[in-house]
Design a protein around this motif. Sequence first.
Motif, short mmCIF file in Angstrom:
data_model
loop_
_atom_site.label_atom_id
_atom_site.label_comp_id
_atom_site.label_asym_id
_atom_site.label_seq_id
_atom_site.Cartn_x
_atom_site.Cartn_y
_atom_site.Cartn_z
N ALA A 464 1.32 0.40 -6.91
CA ALA A 464 2.47 -0.51 -6.93
C ALA A 464 3.68 0.09 -6.21
O ALA A 464 4.41 -0.60 -5.51
N LEU A 465 3.89 1.38 -6.40
CA LEU A 465 5.11 1.99 -5.85
C LEU A 465 4.92 2.55 -4.45
O LEU A 465 5.89 2.72 -3.71
N ASP A 466 3.70 2.87 -4.10
CA ASP A 466 3.46 3.49 -2.79
C ASP A 466 2.19 2.88 -2.18
O ASP A 466 1.17 3.56 -2.02
N PRO A 467 2.24 1.59 -1.85
CA PRO A 467 1.01 0.88 -1.46
C PRO A 467 0.32 1.45 -0.23
O PRO A 467 -0.89 1.35 -0.11
N HIS A 468 1.09 2.07 0.68
CA HIS A 468 0.45 2.63 1.88
C HIS A 468 0.14 4.11 1.75
O HIS A 468 -0.29 4.75 2.71
N GLY A 469 0.39 4.65 0.57
CA GLY A 469 0.04 6.06 0.33
C GLY A 469 0.76 7.04 1.25
O GLY A 469 0.16 7.97 1.76
N ILE A 470 2.09 6.84 1.43
CA ILE A 470 2.80 7.76 2.33
C ILE A 470 3.42 8.95 1.60
O ILE A 470 3.84 9.91 2.23
N PHE A 471 3.51 8.89 0.26
CA PHE A 471 4.15 9.99 -0.47
C PHE A 471 3.10 10.97 -1.01
O PHE A 471 2.35 10.65 -1.92
N ASN A 472 3.08 12.15 -0.43
CA ASN A 472 2.23 13.24 -0.95
C ASN A 472 0.80 12.79 -1.29
O ASN A 472 0.32 13.04 -2.40
N PRO A 473 0.11 12.15 -0.35
CA PRO A 473 -1.25 11.65 -0.68
C PRO A 473 -2.20 12.77 -1.05
O PRO A 473 -2.10 13.89 -0.53
N GLY A 474 -3.09 12.47 -1.98
CA GLY A 474 -4.11 13.46 -2.37
C GLY A 474 -3.61 14.47 -3.39
O GLY A 474 -4.36 15.32 -3.85
N ARG A 475 -2.31 14.41 -3.73
CA ARG A 475 -1.81 15.28 -4.78
C ARG A 475 -1.80 14.48 -6.08
O ARG A 475 -1.70 13.26 -6.06
N VAL A 476 -1.87 15.17 -7.19
CA VAL A 476 -1.87 14.64 -8.55
C VAL A 476 -3.13 13.80 -8.84
O VAL A 476 -3.92 14.16 -9.68
N LEU A 477 -3.29 12.67 -8.12
CA LEU A 477 -4.44 11.81 -8.41
C LEU A 477 -5.58 12.14 -7.46
O LEU A 477 -5.35 12.42 -6.29
#
Length: 478
Positions: A464-477
């Motif tokens: 919902a908040l980062d639909p295009h996955g531009i923020f730190n992808p692959g981290r946390v989740l």
Amino acid sequence: MPDTPISTAAVALLPAIREIVGERGLITDPADTAPYAEDWRKLYRGRTPAVIRPANTEEISAVIRLCGQAKIPLVPQGGNTSMVGGASPMEDGSEFILALSRLNRVRDIDSLDMTMTLEAGVTLKAAQNAALEAGCMLPLSISSEGTAQIGGVLATNAGGNNTVRYGNARDLVLGLEVVLADGEIWNGLRRLRKDNTGYCLRQLFVGSEGTLGVITAAVLKLAPRARETAVALCAVADATAALDLFGRFQAHDAAAIQAFEFLSGAGVDLVLRVIPGAVLPFARPAPAYALVELATSRPDAGLRASLEKILEAALADGVVTDAAIAESEAQRGAIWKLREEHSEAQKRAGASVKNDISVPVSKVAELIRRATVACEKLIPGVRAMPFGHMGDGNIHFNLVQPEGADPTWFLAQDHALMEVVNAVVRDLDGSFSAEHGIGRLKPYLMVDWRGGAELAVMQRIKQALDPHGIFNPGRVLP
Ligand code: MLT
Ligand code: ZN
């Protein structure tokens, strides 16, 4: 260094980014970006087309809008002190680093509201000093506070030495300013102690490790400045005795405990060996130590007298075998140095595997005992050096390579070591990620530990908040 080319789509965006942040706000020379692309532990050596250093929130917003449209990922970075690679770019050169360090103003301190409004790039140490100058205290203290910046401290929900009394970073946040994935700026810089208007958005961003939005400013709660402090280093036989001592301080005056830290004998020996100026205040080393700091803002509280009374009884009962009470600021610093230099000492001793774990406080001694046995069984000669925040149940169960072993081989054992430690943690109802975060190091553990509804909700929030996955992808989740 990997030989895949730096992302051409990202490079194509550079002229437009330069337009926004100017020459001063952009670093593209690989020799200059390299220090930003490597983490403090030197576990990750990534690459980036550029380090973007905006001067203010509006510039950040414009950069994020551009990157969102082009779907180029960004890694937000503060002081680059992550223990889990949370601020390190991938090796393929596909991600920009968004450095927050130029947003470094303390905007306001109000000693009646007991709040401080400051920007993300202010170091934690500078924030603490500003609070002290205003007659207050920012009650958050971590070993990397001289370098760590407020944005990163909040994005990772840092804990540290004072959690036992004041909670984690999350408990100190009243308001936030965040740039969202479409570039919109959410100004939630409120200073309210009570505010039940809908969902608590700020807590969503705290601890999200830069995966939901970029924190650009915050309002933090301050505490009254301490009038009296008392610090002691106590020699003990083991973690069970240290926990017994914690119980005694808690029973006497829980509100006075500002920090209660555990140190293994092996960890302190290593600090004494490799850190210049480190001195043990005892004639001979002990198997383990507890560091206690009491503090109060009350006048005439007689802290020193209560510290002595509790330690005398603990010595008489054999719970403590020796104790050194700091008589001056210099002695207080010397005692804390033995604690704060643990990570640096372990880094100098070769490869180490960190387990930043927590269990209910009552189980900390059992955790240390069982995890030590499990690791020594897996790798004979491994040096377990557990230390940290016993008073809140968070132990850094760090393992240093056997003397003379190949560091690369030892680092390759990290998953196996984490697995045996985490088996004990799980058995004691603990967490595999207490205060350092998940970063790049641990997303693979999320499925097993937070599977089902919990992980599904987290994934929906991310979408919902980062639909295009531009923020730190692959981290946390995962
Ligand atoms: C600390 O408390 O010093 C750090 O969080 C620990 C670490 O290096 O694991
Ligand atoms: Zn810690």
